[in-house]
Design a protein around this motif. Structure first.
Motif, mmCIF file in Angstrom:
data_model
loop_
_atom_site.group_PDB
_atom_site.id
_atom_site.type_symbol
_atom_site.label_atom_id
_atom_site.label_comp_id
_atom_site.label_asym_id
_atom_site.label_seq_id
_atom_site.Cartn_x
_atom_site.Cartn_y
_atom_site.Cartn_z
ATOM 1 N N GLN A 64 59.323 -10.458 -14.213
ATOM 2 C CA GLN A 64 58.900 -10.811 -15.577
ATOM 3 C C GLN A 64 59.372 -9.821 -16.622
ATOM 4 O OE1 GLN A 64 54.754 -12.528 -15.684
ATOM 5 N NE2 GLN A 64 54.694 -11.616 -13.648
ATOM 6 N N ILE A 65 60.042 -8.786 -16.192
ATOM 7 C CA ILE A 65 60.458 -7.762 -17.156
ATOM 8 C C ILE A 65 61.726 -8.193 -17.895
ATOM 9 C CG2 ILE A 65 61.604 -5.498 -17.178
ATOM 10 C CD1 ILE A 65 59.295 -4.412 -15.606
ATOM 11 N N ASP A 66 61.671 -8.026 -19.201
ATOM 12 C CA ASP A 66 62.828 -8.352 -20.026
ATOM 13 C C ASP A 66 63.515 -7.032 -20.389
ATOM 14 O OD1 ASP A 66 64.655 -9.087 -21.892
ATOM 15 O OD2 ASP A 66 63.241 -10.106 -23.236
ATOM 16 N N THR A 67 64.618 -6.759 -19.705
ATOM 17 C CA THR A 67 65.263 -5.444 -19.893
ATOM 18 C C THR A 67 65.913 -5.312 -21.271
ATOM 19 O OG1 THR A 67 67.188 -6.323 -18.760
ATOM 20 C CG2 THR A 67 65.717 -4.963 -17.456
ATOM 21 N N SER A 68 66.072 -6.447 -21.971
ATOM 22 C CA SER A 68 66.704 -6.342 -23.301
ATOM 23 C C SER A 68 65.719 -5.775 -24.326
ATOM 24 C CB SER A 68 67.237 -7.709 -23.740
ATOM 25 O OG SER A 68 66.140 -8.592 -23.895
ATOM 26 N N LYS A 69 64.423 -5.843 -23.976
ATOM 27 C CA LYS A 69 63.416 -5.276 -24.902
ATOM 28 C C LYS A 69 63.314 -3.774 -24.672
ATOM 29 C CE LYS A 69 59.556 -7.740 -24.371
ATOM 30 N NZ LYS A 69 58.280 -8.367 -24.530
ATOM 31 N N LYS A 70 63.086 -3.039 -25.740
ATOM 32 C CA LYS A 70 62.947 -1.579 -25.593
ATOM 33 C C LYS A 70 61.525 -1.220 -25.142
ATOM 34 C CE LYS A 70 66.393 0.730 -28.094
ATOM 35 N NZ LYS A 70 66.816 1.697 -28.981
ATOM 36 N N GLY A 71 61.372 -0.036 -24.653
ATOM 37 C CA GLY A 71 60.026 0.469 -24.349
ATOM 38 C C GLY A 71 59.595 0.235 -22.909
ATOM 39 N N ILE A 72 58.544 0.945 -22.542
ATOM 40 C CA ILE A 72 58.028 0.861 -21.173
ATOM 41 C C ILE A 72 57.170 -0.395 -21.034
ATOM 42 C CG2 ILE A 72 56.565 2.041 -19.484
ATOM 43 C CD1 ILE A 72 57.386 4.660 -21.118
ATOM 44 N N LYS A 73 57.495 -1.182 -20.024
ATOM 45 C CA LYS A 73 56.762 -2.447 -19.845
ATOM 46 C C LYS A 73 55.693 -2.343 -18.768
ATOM 47 C CE LYS A 73 60.948 -3.623 -21.473
ATOM 48 N NZ LYS A 73 62.100 -2.706 -21.367
ATOM 49 N N CYS A 74 55.851 -1.358 -17.924
ATOM 50 C CA CYS A 74 54.888 -1.259 -16.812
ATOM 51 C C CYS A 74 54.674 0.204 -16.448
ATOM 52 C CB CYS A 74 55.438 -2.037 -15.617
ATOM 53 S SG CYS A 74 54.495 -1.801 -14.099
ATOM 54 N N ILE A 75 53.413 0.574 -16.258
ATOM 55 C CA ILE A 75 53.115 1.923 -15.737
ATOM 56 C C ILE A 75 52.418 1.754 -14.386
ATOM 57 C CG2 ILE A 75 51.047 1.996 -17.258
ATOM 58 C CD1 ILE A 75 52.704 5.204 -16.228
ATOM 59 N N VAL A 76 52.944 2.450 -13.408
ATOM 60 C CA VAL A 76 52.327 2.425 -12.072
ATOM 61 C C VAL A 76 51.729 3.804 -11.835
ATOM 62 C CG1 VAL A 76 52.725 2.105 -9.596
ATOM 63 C CG2 VAL A 76 54.128 0.838 -11.250
ATOM 64 N N LEU A 77 50.441 3.874 -11.557
ATOM 65 C CA LEU A 77 49.819 5.175 -11.270
ATOM 66 C C LEU A 77 49.570 5.300 -9.778
ATOM 67 C CD1 LEU A 77 47.345 5.297 -14.279
ATOM 68 C CD2 LEU A 77 49.450 6.618 -14.001
ATOM 69 N N SER A 78 49.972 6.439 -9.258
ATOM 70 C CA SER A 78 49.833 6.667 -7.812
ATOM 71 C C SER A 78 49.158 8.020 -7.575
ATOM 72 C CB SER A 78 51.221 6.619 -7.172
ATOM 73 O OG SER A 78 51.541 7.838 -6.564
ATOM 74 N N PRO A 79 48.366 8.148 -6.515
ATOM 75 C CA PRO A 79 47.621 9.404 -6.330
ATOM 76 C C PRO A 79 48.485 10.622 -6.045
ATOM 77 C CG PRO A 79 47.326 7.944 -4.438
ATOM 78 C CD PRO A 79 48.049 7.161 -5.476
ATOM 79 N N THR A 80 49.613 10.438 -5.385
ATOM 80 C CA THR A 80 50.415 11.607 -5.014
ATOM 81 C C THR A 80 51.867 11.426 -5.427
ATOM 82 O OG1 THR A 80 51.008 10.666 -2.882
ATOM 83 C CG2 THR A 80 49.016 12.012 -2.937
ATOM 84 N N ARG A 81 52.537 12.562 -5.517
ATOM 85 C CA ARG A 81 53.936 12.466 -5.930
ATOM 86 C C ARG A 81 54.781 11.821 -4.839
ATOM 87 N NH1 ARG A 81 57.530 17.757 -6.105
ATOM 88 N NH2 ARG A 81 57.822 18.003 -3.890
ATOM 89 N N GLU A 82 54.390 12.061 -3.574
ATOM 90 C CA GLU A 82 55.172 11.465 -2.493
ATOM 91 C C GLU A 82 55.098 9.938 -2.545
ATOM 92 O OE1 GLU A 82 53.118 13.993 -2.097
ATOM 93 O OE2 GLU A 82 54.505 15.600 -1.521
ATOM 94 N N LEU A 83 53.868 9.424 -2.739
ATOM 95 C CA LEU A 83 53.742 7.973 -2.825
ATOM 96 C C LEU A 83 54.479 7.472 -4.064
ATOM 97 C CD1 LEU A 83 52.531 5.326 -1.728
ATOM 98 C CD2 LEU A 83 50.498 5.762 -3.114
ATOM 99 N N GLY A 84 54.330 8.214 -5.186
ATOM 100 C CA GLY A 84 55.016 7.835 -6.420
ATOM 101 C C GLY A 84 56.520 7.744 -6.216
ATOM 102 N N LEU A 85 57.068 8.725 -5.522
ATOM 103 C CA LEU A 85 58.522 8.730 -5.293
ATOM 104 C C LEU A 85 58.934 7.576 -4.393
ATOM 105 C CD1 LEU A 85 59.128 12.567 -4.935
ATOM 106 C CD2 LEU A 85 60.162 11.044 -6.636
ATOM 107 N N GLN A 86 58.059 7.278 -3.455
ATOM 108 C CA GLN A 86 58.383 6.172 -2.567
ATOM 109 C C GLN A 86 58.354 4.835 -3.302
ATOM 110 O OE1 GLN A 86 56.294 6.439 1.122
ATOM 111 N NE2 GLN A 86 56.897 4.342 1.625
ATOM 112 N N ILE A 87 57.338 4.679 -4.160
ATOM 113 C CA ILE A 87 57.258 3.438 -4.944
ATOM 114 C C ILE A 87 58.511 3.320 -5.819
ATOM 115 C CG2 ILE A 87 55.972 2.257 -6.783
ATOM 116 C CD1 ILE A 87 53.425 3.652 -5.665
ATOM 117 N N THR A 88 58.881 4.458 -6.438
ATOM 118 C CA THR A 88 60.060 4.451 -7.311
ATOM 119 C C THR A 88 61.307 4.035 -6.519
ATOM 120 O OG1 THR A 88 59.029 6.287 -8.459
ATOM 121 C CG2 THR A 88 61.335 5.872 -8.980
ATOM 122 N N ALA A 89 61.448 4.615 -5.333
ATOM 123 C CA ALA A 89 62.623 4.281 -4.519
ATOM 124 C C ALA A 89 62.608 2.797 -4.147
ATOM 125 C CB ALA A 89 62.636 5.140 -3.263
#
Ligand code: AMP
Length: 618
Positions: A64-89
């Protein structure tokens, strides 16, 4: 079951997941993806890591993300940096065919300026840990005013890690009009509060029943005597030759101690706890992830950042205080379609917790016997044979040596060669577990010993009193004891623990309830010690040992055979030692190969190539 295509995902996303080999959606994906695609309703999803939850929220959001629009469309919060990095990957992989899409990870313990630069260059999704996310908001470097999606991943973990206030502050910086997707394994009361505060009429879905532990996990327990906790742990490990697991302890000290003992006993292990720096933690986790370590001993908090899908076992050295923590621990195994075991070591007292835990996970715990030496040897032996059969023959390398080798074996039959090869590998294991006691009967046997000792003493007393009465004498303590009325004991404390004769005497004096048995020879070895004491006090001594602790370690005292003549090594001399062959580790100090040395010394000498530890499958 609908396919990813039928769910209405875009071709860019479908091609990416096809490349990954995802054929069918997992249960949580089947439930979550259509909901997020079709409506803007907030969502609470009960799912643990390993159920495919990252794709469950990422795919419909990406769709559902429209990359032509500017700005952050989604923020994902994760408890740890390891999980965050994994989600990002994962998001990077799922979005690789979406032109112009960008995801940025922000987390503490890393340079904030480069993270700011990445955000400023423009991105569609930010994955962040609560602390760093809030920091960036406060510095006016992260603007969440335009987000359409807010994902709270492992929300229960974030709350239990004390991020409630940070979450409040972050959420206050997001627009009211957005879809909030909350993923959690459990639903603790403060999460109910959080969802009431920040979510509107959320729909609930579940990868199983609420808080249900993964169906691929078998929950087992060994009923142990507290003093056998460590040997029982070793049995669990030895009974699983290809184990790749985490041993959970309750405290940092316990974690360190268990890891140290296992390492001394030759296991391929390290500890993960809060006393380590981030860099040290990364190092240990990296080694575990890449399977250079077969066993990781960890506290719950320190293991939070670690996400490994292929764990065969979770071993609960001690149960956690909170039932929800058990759900998290056990959910680390049995992932991605694999089978897993969660084995707990429980004393009679701790067994009482099971009723509550079973209710929590909706599953029964299986009580299993602690494997005996014979069973372990058999398991190890067959695993060894399996591994020999599976080993690829490095033809080009061994070809030139083969004629000579065949010649050397010429006078032996195939059966003899097999026997010899297997024995070379296996004799030490057999030796190690030879005469190993049945830990399932430990408490009964000890009870019997205690009763027998008590009965003997009563009998002696009665006879003694009768004789004296007959002779008209008064009983007096004998002035002098010869070695023949001394019993020799083993104690699991040695020089390495800071143990000394003085400490031993102090312990005995203060715990034997006023009795003053004579003490004979004391031998303090590196890892353990022996001492002689006037016979007839075994039961009292062992009862007292239960109350003693030294350096946070439980004390184990057991009867030993008399000291061998000539002062030689006393390998295997203890007749009643509760199975902690780890004590034999000390054999290395005195230069002798021994049972415990199998685990440590002998394997070290042969380049770490013996026993279960060699056979980690990669
Ligand atoms: P997660 O619960 O998001 O940590 O995912 C656990 C593992 O399952 C990850 O390695 C994913 O790549 C994998 N996975 C997720 N969805 C699927 C699927 N539909 N089919 C196969 N593997 C999947």
């Amino acid at each position: 079951m609908s396919t990813f295509k039928e769910m209405g995902l875009n071709p860019e996303i479908l091609s990416a997941i096809e490349e990954l080999g995802y054929v069918n959606p997992t249960k949580i994906q089947e439930l979550a993806i259509p909901k997020i695609l079709e409506s803007k309703q907030d969502l609470i999803a009960f799912a643990q890591t390993g159920t495919g939850k990252t794709a469950a929220f990422s795919l419909p959001v990406l769709n559902q993300i429209d990359t032509s629009k500017k700005g952050i469309k989604c923020i994902v919060l994760s408890p740890t940096r390891e999980l965050g990095l994994q989600i990002t990957a994962d998001i990077e992989t799922y979005s690789k065919n979406i032109p112009g899409f960008k995801v940025v990870a922000v987390y503490g313990g890393a340079d904030i300026t480069s993270q700011i630069r990445k955000i400023e260059r423009g991105c569609d999704i930010v994955v962040g840990t609560p602390g760093r996310t809030l920091d960036l908001i406060k510095r006016n470097r992260l603007n969440l005013e335009g987000v359409e999606f807010l994902v709270l991943d492992e929300a229960d973990e974030m709350l239990s890690m004390g991020f409630a206030e940070d979450l409040d502050a972050i959420l206050a910086n997001t627009p009211a009009e957005k879809q909030t997707l909350l993923f959690s394994a459990t639903m603790p009361p403060d999460m109910v509060k959080l969802s009431k505060k920040y979510m509107t009429d959320p729909v609930e879905i579940s990868a199983g029943s609420k808080q249900e532990a993964n169906l691929n996990v078998t929950h087992q327990y060994y009923k142990i005597n507290n003093r056998d906790r460590y040997p029982a742990l070793k049995r669990a490990v030895d009974f699983a030759p290809d184990i790749y697991g985490i041993i959970f302890c309750r405290t940092r000290a316990e974690t360190k101690e268990v890891a140290e003992r296992l390492a001394e006993d030759g296991y391929n292990t390290d500890a993960l706890h809060g006393d380590l720096s981030q860099a040290q933690r990364d190092y240990v986790m990296g080694r575990f992830r890449s399977r250079q370590l077969q066993l990781l001993v960890a506290t719950d908090v320190a293991a939070r950042g670690l996400d490994v899908n292929e764990l065969t076992h979770v071993l609960n050295f001690k149960l956690p205080d909170e039932d929800a923590v058990y759900v998290h621990r056990s959910g680390r195994t049995g992932r991605a379609g694999n089978e897993g075991y969660s084995i707990s070591l429980l004393t009679a007292k701790e067994e009482g917790r099971l009723r509550y835990l079973e209710r929590k996970i909706g599953r029964k715990f299986e009580k299993v016997d602690i494997p005996n030496g014979q069973e372990i040897c058999q398991k190890q032996l067959f695993s060894l044979i399996d591994n020999i059969k599976e080993t690829e023959i490095a033809n080009s390398h061994i070809e030139s040596f083969l004629p000579q080798i065949f010649e050397m074996f010429e006078d032996m039959t195939k059966e003899e060669v097999i026997k010899k090869i297997v024995s070379t590998e296996f004799n030490k294991f057999l030796e190690y577990y030879r005469d190993a006691p049945d830990l399932n009967k430990t408490s009964d046997r000890r009870e019997r010993d205690r009763n027998r000792d008590r009965d003997d003493r009563r009998g002696d007393d009665r006879r003694d009193r009768g004789d004296r009465r007959d002779r008209g004498e008064r009983r007096e303590r004998p002035e002098h004891k010869t070695a023949s009325n001394m019993t020799r004991y083993f104690i699991n404390q040695g020089k390495k623990d800071g143990f000394s004769p003085k400490l031993l005497m102090g312990m005995i004096n203060s715990h034997l309830g006023g009795a003053t048995p004579e003490i004979g020879q004391i031998e303090i070895m590196k890892m353990f010690s022996f001492f002689e004491m006037e016979s007839g006090h075994t039961a009292d001594l062992q009862r007292a040992a239960k109350q003693m602790e030294f350096n946070g370690r439980e004390i184990s005292i057991e009867e030993s055979s008399p000291k061998p003549k000539g002062g030689g090594r006393d390998r295997g001399e203890r007749k009643d030692r509760g199975g902690d062959r780890g004590g034999y580790r000390g054999g290395r100090d005195s230069g002798g190969r021994d049972g415990g040395g199998y685990r440590g010394g002998s394997r070290e000498r042969s380049g770490g190539s013996h026993g279960a530890k060699r056979r980690t499958r990669r």
